[in-house]
Design an enzyme around this catalytic site. Structure first.
Site, PDB file in Angstrom:
ATOM      1  CD  GLU A  33       4.645  -8.661  12.552  1.00  0.00           C
ATOM      2  OE1 GLU A  33       4.553  -9.492  11.561  1.00  0.00           O
ATOM      3  OE2 GLU A  33       3.520  -8.268  13.042  1.00  0.00           O
ATOM      4  CG  LEU A  38       8.146  -3.995  14.201  1.00  0.00           C
ATOM      5  CD1 LEU A  38       8.713  -2.886  14.953  1.00  0.00           C
ATOM      6  CD2 LEU A  38       7.047  -4.661  14.954  1.00  0.00           C
ATOM      7  CB  THR A 144      -2.923 -11.853  15.372  1.00  0.00           C
ATOM      8  OG1 THR A 144      -4.388 -11.984  15.571  1.00  0.00           O
ATOM      9  CG2 THR A 144      -2.274 -12.091  16.225  1.00  0.00           C
ATOM     10  CB  ILE A 272     -15.156 -10.522  -1.413  1.00  0.00           C
ATOM     11  CG1 ILE A 272     -14.203 -11.680  -0.844  1.00  0.00           C
ATOM     12  CG2 ILE A 272     -15.153 -10.901  -2.936  1.00  0.00           C
ATOM     13  CD1 ILE A 272     -14.830 -12.824  -0.924  1.00  0.00           C
ATOM     14  CG  HIS A 445     -11.191  32.818  -0.722  1.00  0.00           C
ATOM     15  ND1 HIS A 445     -12.008  32.158  -1.475  1.00  0.00           N
ATOM     16  CD2 HIS A 445     -10.739  33.832  -1.696  1.00  0.00           C
ATOM     17  CE1 HIS A 445     -12.196  32.571  -2.541  1.00  0.00           C
ATOM     18  NE2 HIS A 445     -11.521  33.370  -2.950  1.00  0.00           N
TER      19      HIS A 445
END
Length: 466
Positions: A33, A38, A144, A272, A445
């Site tokens: 990483e 992480l 990735t 977007i 309930h």
């Protein structure tokens, strides 16, 4: 040269869950990483920090919009934005440390640095100090993830024009915020800043919000957001944005044709969508060629290169953390010689606004297009006793079931805590359940979950409480 059974490039939900499963299966595994922590986008600059701000802003909004006063709680709240950001950072830090602990617990070697493929069975890791280490492995797993998709004509500087990462750390509450894109990310982050006091306008290219969401559900959701103060410019194409020290001038024009318009805002959020992240990954060294969208194709997680696998956002399917997690587990089980499978028909989706939106399975539009006869059961939260007593009656539950077999084909919900409740239908559908199975299962309930049962009853026309 270090030797492994599996080397995973990327420490997000797909990568770290895959690593855990690999460790459980007795494989010698390393995870690489480059972020220094992480958890990937989800934990560091995505799902988790956004939920921290959504929770905090929801409480602030309840205290300022009269909701607390209606309950007989009189307070005079004062926003402390630095503290809100600090608690977000503290939560993220605790979670990243928790993931690191899980690596140690499952005998996964965690290597900090940027990984790249250097030919069959070889991965080179470049550390922060520039030094490089070569790892040799029988299997390489590409995990990735993705990055925000840029918008031509709108340059993200993460000062005035921000992406989703920048929107998590604005230095002030904007008086006005324009969100480009009416998808999950834009509406969640727009909700955070609207609750804290910003005027939010959403500009969307399509003529509706949340592309892919069941049409009826999207309309119910949009009505709720509009009541909260969101403004929508739908069917609008953004043509440019000019940022200054004080704000942004955004230009857009109707997709259907017409006069261009300009809107001024303190900040603009570009949301977007996301695109696969493969930069500098060395795919060419093993002959992998992504498609024009950057997606790496897979066949049961196998790429075209022997011994190279791919999972998560960087490959096909919905860009969701839980989808990546399932793929990570299944991929490792296949590597270990076991059966590994993901049911892509039952990947739930959730939008963590207020009210929440949760969905799984087919939409009405998909069923119509496929020529599948179906029945619909609906139940409004205004008729649910717990939701009504909690003053959270917005939204509905909709169940779609096969007209002949009654098998549940899709469920679409807008309402309180529906993100937690969609799991009930995921289980029912995984077992091939019918709407009657849910309708005849006793629910406690008074709970919001009763709305799920009532909607299931509605498929056969015997809803009892509305």
């Amino acid at each position: 040269m270090a030797q492994y059974d599996v080397v995973i490039i990327g420490g997000g939900p797909g990568g770290y869950n895959g690593a855990i499963r690999a460790g459980q299966l007795g494989l010698k595994v390393a995870i690489i990483e480059g972020r220094g922590k992480l958890g990937g986008t989800c934990l560091n600059v995505g799902c988790m920090p956004s939920k921290a701000l959504l929770h905090a802003s929801e409480l602030y909004d309840a205290a300022t919009n009269g909701e607390f006063a209606k309950l007989g709680i009189e307070v005079k709240p004062k926003l402390n934005l630095p503290q809100m950001m600090a608690q977000k950072a503290d939560s993220v830090e605790a979670l990243t440390k928790g993931v690191e602990f899980l690596m140690k617990k499952n005998k996964v070697e965690y290597i900090k640095g940027w990984g790249r493929i250097a030919g069959p069975g070889k991965v080179v890791v470049k550390a922060e100090d520039g030094s490089e280490t070569t790892l040799e492995t029988q299997n390489i797993v590409i995990a990735t993830g993705s990055e925000p998709t840029p918008l031509p004509g709108v340059t993200v500087d993460n000062k005035r024009i921000v992406d989703s990462t920048g929107a998590l750390s604005l230095p002030e509450v904007p008086k006005s915020l324009v969100v480009i894109g009416a998808g999950v990310i834009g509406l969640e982050l727009g909700s955070v800043w609207r609750r804290l006091g910003a005027e939010v306008t959403v500009v969307e290219y399509l003529d509706r919000i949340c592309p892919g969401l069941d049409d009826d559900t999207a309309k119910v959701f949009q009505r709720s957001l509009t009541k909260q103060g969101f403004k929508f410019q739908l069917g609008a194409k953004v043509t440019g944005a000019k940022a200054s020290a004080k704000g942004v001038e955004l230009s857009f024009e109707p997709v259907a044709g017409g006069a261009a318009q300009t809107i001024s805002a303190d900040y603009v959020l570009v949301a977007i969508g996301r695109r696969p992240f493969t930069e500098g990954l060395g795919l060419e060294t093993v002959g992998i060629v992504p498609d024009k969208r950057g997606v790496i194709a897979n066949d049961h997680f196998k790429t075209t290169a022997p011994g190279v696998w791919v999972i998560g956002d960087v490959t096909s399917g919905p860009m969701l953390a839980h989808k990546a997690e399932d793929e990570g587990v299944a991929c490792m089980e296949l590597i270990a010689g076991k059966a590994g499978h993901v049911n892509y028909d039952l990947i739930p989706g959730v939008i963590y606004t207020k009210p929440e939106v949760a969905t799984v399975g087919k939409t009405e539009e998909e069923l119509k297009a496929a020529g599948i006869a179906y029945k619909v059961g609906k139940f409004p939260f205004t008729a649910n006793s717990r939701a009504k007593i909690n003053h959270e009656g917005e939204g509905q539950v909709k169940v779609l079931a096969d007209a002949a077999t009654d098998r549940i084909l899709g469920v679409h919900m807008v309402g309180p805590n529906v993100g937690d409740m969609i799991g009930e239908f995921c289980v029912a559908m995984e077992f091939g359940g019918a709407s009657e199975d849910v309708a005849r299962t006793c629910h406690p309930h008074p709970t919001r979950s009763e709305a799920l049962r009532q909607a299931a009853m509605g498929v056969e026309g015997w809803t009892m409480q509305a």
